[in-house]
Write a protein that holds these residues in place. Structure first.
Motif, PDB file in Angstrom:
ATOM      1  N   ILE A  92      27.516 -11.458 -13.394  1.00  0.00           N
ATOM      2  CA  ILE A  92      26.402 -12.337 -13.077  1.00  0.00           C
ATOM      3  C   ILE A  92      25.358 -12.268 -14.194  1.00  0.00           C
ATOM      4  N   ASP A  93      25.021 -13.418 -14.772  1.00  0.00           N
ATOM      5  CA  ASP A  93      23.995 -13.507 -15.809  1.00  0.00           C
ATOM      6  C   ASP A  93      22.628 -13.473 -15.129  1.00  0.00           C
ATOM      7  N   LEU A  94      21.868 -12.421 -15.414  1.00  0.00           N
ATOM      8  CA  LEU A  94      20.561 -12.252 -14.790  1.00  0.00           C
ATOM      9  C   LEU A  94      19.425 -12.733 -15.682  1.00  0.00           C
ATOM     10  N   GLU A 122      15.138  -6.888 -22.967  1.00  0.00           N
ATOM     11  CA  GLU A 122      14.031  -5.924 -22.896  1.00  0.00           C
ATOM     12  C   GLU A 122      13.080  -6.273 -21.761  1.00  0.00           C
ATOM     13  N   ALA A 123      12.781  -7.570 -21.626  1.00  0.00           N
ATOM     14  CA  ALA A 123      11.873  -8.009 -20.557  1.00  0.00           C
ATOM     15  C   ALA A 123      12.498  -7.794 -19.178  1.00  0.00           C
ATOM     16  N   LEU A 124      13.823  -8.027 -19.073  1.00  0.00           N
ATOM     17  CA  LEU A 124      14.510  -7.866 -17.790  1.00  0.00           C
ATOM     18  C   LEU A 124      14.495  -6.413 -17.336  1.00  0.00           C
ATOM     19  N   PHE A 125      14.900  -5.497 -18.218  1.00  0.00           N
ATOM     20  CA  PHE A 125      14.961  -4.087 -17.845  1.00  0.00           C
ATOM     21  C   PHE A 125      13.579  -3.495 -17.586  1.00  0.00           C
ATOM     22  N   GLU A 151      16.822 -13.713 -29.354  1.00  0.00           N
ATOM     23  CA  GLU A 151      16.291 -14.204 -28.074  1.00  0.00           C
ATOM     24  C   GLU A 151      16.835 -13.394 -26.911  1.00  0.00           C
ATOM     25  N   LYS A 152      18.147 -13.104 -26.948  1.00  0.00           N
ATOM     26  CA  LYS A 152      18.744 -12.336 -25.860  1.00  0.00           C
ATOM     27  C   LYS A 152      18.234 -10.907 -25.835  1.00  0.00           C
ATOM     28  N   ALA A 202      20.677  -9.994 -19.385  1.00  0.00           N
ATOM     29  CA  ALA A 202      21.771  -9.027 -19.252  1.00  0.00           C
ATOM     30  C   ALA A 202      22.675  -9.461 -18.106  1.00  0.00           C
ATOM     31  N   ASP A 203      23.913  -8.986 -18.150  1.00  0.00           N
ATOM     32  CA  ASP A 203      24.874  -9.287 -17.092  1.00  0.00           C
ATOM     33  C   ASP A 203      24.970  -8.109 -16.131  1.00  0.00           C
ATOM     34  N   GLY A 204      25.126  -8.419 -14.864  1.00  0.00           N
ATOM     35  CA  GLY A 204      25.367  -7.402 -13.851  1.00  0.00           C
ATOM     36  C   GLY A 204      26.755  -7.591 -13.270  1.00  0.00           C
TER      37      GLY A 204
END
Length: 380
Positions: A216-218, A190-193, A184-185, A221-223
């Motif tokens: 920060i959990d976006l 993949e969708a976030l980037f 799931e992550k 992924a974390d930033g």
């Protein structure tokens, strides 16, 4: 007996199908007592009985609170004759068989199951599928280390069956939640980037706070929000500003592979945008001493704008070190003697104000002398 009556009886006897031991039958509840349930079994001359022990392992159970006359029930045949002409049945064993079949199919088809956690044990979690226990080891509960599994008690979770061996002394039915979370992550990452880029504004949740910044959990992924990017002003301790679970709106400053750098320094809030007007050369300003070095003191004029008060500009008197006459947190008044907006540098002088005040005193003194001279001449 007539030929037709004999034929009817023969056909009727052939239509009666005696239940077999181990068979799953469906019957209708015709009577319910505190400790037993009576079922009529279609196609059978005999009725079936389910005792409390063969309904559930729950202690102190009153079957009248669970079953009503007219309900249809599935049960497993234990004996075709319990000694009293009744078929001995088991509801819970039928449920176990159904559960085993469901688990077998889920194992073979890699189906995702969704069930409630019935027990938290030392080394993992236990869930039940149609009355059959499935063990999920602690290492397979999450994709991160879980110190306390008690938070899962009573929760419904998704998992897959990774080992199915219900028979024998070493029977094992093992579930795995971790691999689902990893998949799931991966999909979320993949969708976030695919949708973010440098300059975008994003919202996230504070996941962890350290001395050098906050992660920060976006959502995928974390930033990293570095301490230097938390404010236009100086931040001494991120843990005094952020806490786990806080919602944060950030600016994406940089993307380097899978590393995301975040910032709270939004361009429109840059204090240097109109600093040339507020802190033009010659302007008298007031600020707080933020920090000191051997060569001078840095004075915060407003969050994000620090100015240097050089040791030589502190006083007309000789000063060896700023700390000899100033202290951190002290409010000072000084004059802007240099402004460099491109390099974000401002120079201050307290000495210039002293010189100005001295010159004013001298001018007043000169005026008074002239006035006295004139008055003396008039008197003469």
């Amino acid at each position: 007996m007539s030929e037709e009556s004999f034929k009817d009886l023969f056909e009727e006897s052939n239509s009666v199908k005696q239940p077999r031991t181990g068979e799953i039958v469906t019957g209708k509840v015709v009577d319910v007592k505190e400790d037993e349930i009576i079922l009529s079994i279609p196609g059978s001359k005999s009725e079936g009985v389910i005792t409390k022990n063969e309904y559930s392992n729950e202690s102190g159970l009153d079957l009248r609170t669970k079953v009503q006359v007219g309900d249809d029930m599935e049960a497993k045949v234990l004996k075709v004759n319990d000694g009293e002409g009744m078929v001995s049945l088991s509801y819970k064993r039928a449920a176990v068989d159904k559960g085993l079949q469901k688990l077998k199919e889920a194992f073979e088809n890699k189906t995702v199951l969704h069930e409630k956690v019935t027990q938290v044990v030392e080394k993992g979690l236990v869930v039940e599928v149609e009355g059959t226990r499935v063990f999920i080891p602690a290492s397979m509960v999450s994709d991160t280390y879980e110190r306390d599994l008690n938070k899962y008690a009573g929760q419904e979770i998704d998992f897959v069956i990774t080992e199915f061996n219900p028979n024998g002394r070493r029977s094992r039915i093992i579930g795995d939640r971790k691999q689902l979370m990893i998949k799931e992550k991966a999909a979320l990452k993949e969708a976030l980037f695919a949708k973010i880029k440098v300059g975008d504004t994003v919202e996230g949740t504070v996941k962890n706070v350290t001395d050098f910044g906050a992660f920060i959990d976006l959502g995928g992924a974390d930033g990293l929000l570095h301490i230097s990017e938390m404010s236009w002003g100086r931040v001494e301790n991120p843990k005094k500003i952020f806490h786990n679970g806080d919602k944060v709106r950030c600016l994406i400053k940089d993307i380097n592979g899978e590393k995301i750098a975040l910032s709270l320094k939004f361009p429109e809030t840059n204090p240097w945008l109109n600093a040339d007007e507020k802190f033009a050369v010659g302007t008298v300003v007031e600020g707080r001493v933020a920090r000191m070095t051997d060569f001078g003191a840095f004075v915060e004029l407003e969050p994000g704008i620090d100015a240097l008060l050089h040791v030589s500009q502190i006083s007309r008197q000789h000063v060896d070190k700023p700390s000899d006459v100033l202290s951190v947190g002290q409010m000072v008044t000084a004059k802007v003697v240099d402004f460099n907006g491109q390099d974000h540098k401002i120079s201050l002088s307290m000495k210039a104000l002293e010189n100005q005040a001295s010159q004013q005193d001298e001018d007043v003194a000169d005026v008074d002398i002239d006035k006295v001279a004139r008055e003396t001449e008039d008197e003469q």
